[in-house]
Design an enzyme around this catalytic site. Structure first.
Site, PDB file in Angstrom:
ATOM      1  N   GLY A  73       0.561  -4.913   0.729  1.00  0.00           N
ATOM      2  CA  GLY A  73      -0.569  -5.081  -0.256  1.00  0.00           C
ATOM      3  C   GLY A  73      -0.033  -5.906  -1.429  1.00  0.00           C
ATOM      4  O   GLY A  73      -1.073  -6.194  -2.180  1.00  0.00           O
ATOM      5  N   ALA A  97       0.786  -1.037  -0.010  1.00  0.00           N
ATOM      6  CA  ALA A  97       0.112  -0.013   0.025  1.00  0.00           C
ATOM      7  C   ALA A  97       0.959   1.347  -0.004  1.00  0.00           C
ATOM      8  O   ALA A  97       2.174   1.334   0.335  1.00  0.00           O
ATOM      9  CB  ALA A  97      -0.764   0.008   1.278  1.00  0.00           C
ATOM     10  N   GLU A 116       3.687  -5.098   7.576  1.00  0.00           N
ATOM     11  CA  GLU A 116       3.030  -3.953   8.060  1.00  0.00           C
ATOM     12  C   GLU A 116       3.248  -3.860   9.723  1.00  0.00           C
ATOM     13  O   GLU A 116       3.199  -2.598   9.961  1.00  0.00           O
ATOM     14  CB  GLU A 116       1.644  -4.374   8.033  1.00  0.00           C
TER      15      GLU A 116
END
Ligand code: CAA
Length: 256
Positions: free
Chosen positions: A109, A64, A132
């Site tokens: 992502g 992301a 993450e």
């Protein structure tokens, strides 16, 4: 049609979608995800049987977009996760087979995109992971659910809690990718898999995809009932008669 972040190549009913946002190593900005959704919507109306998704240079998708996420508040983060989920669920439920050809970084992502695909193969140069927790967040585009369903809760927890980057061979051992290739052979291998799939009854392949995708969400005996119905539905399609007659007559089947 031309797209800002993508190159779409069509070869009969095998398409290749190249994610092309090199400045941020193909990170998934809102703008890129919106384009992604449009492409999936458009090609879902076309006669595509297999879509190969790949990246460029050293990156499949580096995750992301951290620059965009940095200033987000709760509501914006929720909207961003909803967008990622919507796009990836469309990929997962697409009326064609998807192959992630992981050429390089598939982080956060990026791995979640690959997890939404039906099949994953990786180049020896690929690096995969869910980093993450190093950023103070959890995976938000599906890994807590898709990774644990794919490789089991124990390994998924290890990958997500450690935030470690895995080599392609390690990802293969865990069952995240089905094959590891030399970098220059990645796309040929994806095409080989695609050609093998489309040589079969596409009706049967898509029904099998449906049975697996729907069944995994159900209790076992309910899922087996769904399989009964979907199995029987194959007998309403010409491919079943063609396939079985060809077997008996020792011929090549001529699928629709
Ligand atoms: N978002 C935004 N920009 C990114 C990015 C990302 N995920 N990954 C890389 N970039 C940008 C870098 O900021 C850099 O931009 P500038 O040139 O403008 O500085 C450019 O891409 C090149 O990156 P690097 O210089 O860092 O390249 P490198 O070869 O040294 O390292 C890398 C490559 C290991 C992939 C490193 O870029 C990296 O660790 N990226 C972040 C990976 C990550 O943490 N992904 C998870 C994101 S969170 C997530 O995905 C949440 C979710 O589930 C929804």
């Amino acid at each position: 049609m031309s797209y800002k972040f993508f190159v779409l190549e069509k070869d009969n009913n095998i398409y290749r979608l190249i994610i092309n946002a090199p400045k941020s190593l193909n990170s998934l900005s809102t703008e890129l995800l919106n384009d992604f959704e449009k492409i999936i919507d458009e090609i879902s109306k076309e006669n595509v049987k297999v879509l190969i998704i790949t990246g460029i240079e050293k990156s499949f998708v580096a995750g992301a977009d951290i620059a965009e996420m940095k200033e987000m508040n709760y509501q914006q983060a929720l909207d961003y996760a909803k967008l990622g989920h919507r796009v990836f669920s469309k990929i997962e439920q697409a009326p064609f087979i998807t192959i992630a050809a992981i050429n390089g970084y598939a982080l956060g992502g990026g791995l979640e995109l690959a997890l939404a695909c039906d099949i994953r193969i990786a180049s020896k140069r690929a690096k995969l992971g869910q980093p993450e927790v190093s950023l103070g967040i959890i995976p938000g585009f599906g890994a807590t659910q898709r990774l644990s369903r794919l490789i089991g809760v124990s390994l998924a927890k290890y990958v997500i809690f450690s935030g470690d980057t895995l080599k392609a061979e390690e990802a293969e051992k865990m069952g995240i990718v089905v094959k590891v290739t030399e970098p220059e052979e990645l796309i040929d291998e994806a095409k080989k898999i695609a050609l093998n799939i489309i040589s079969k009854s596409f009706n049967a392949v898509i029904i099998a995809k449906k049975a697996i995708e729907q069944g995994i969400e159900m209790p076992k005996y309910e899922a087996l009932k769904t399989e009964e119905i979907l199995f029987a539905s194959c007998f309403t399609h010409n491919d079943q008669k063609n396939g079985m007659s060809a077997f008996i007559e020792r011929k090549k089947p001529n699928f629709e």
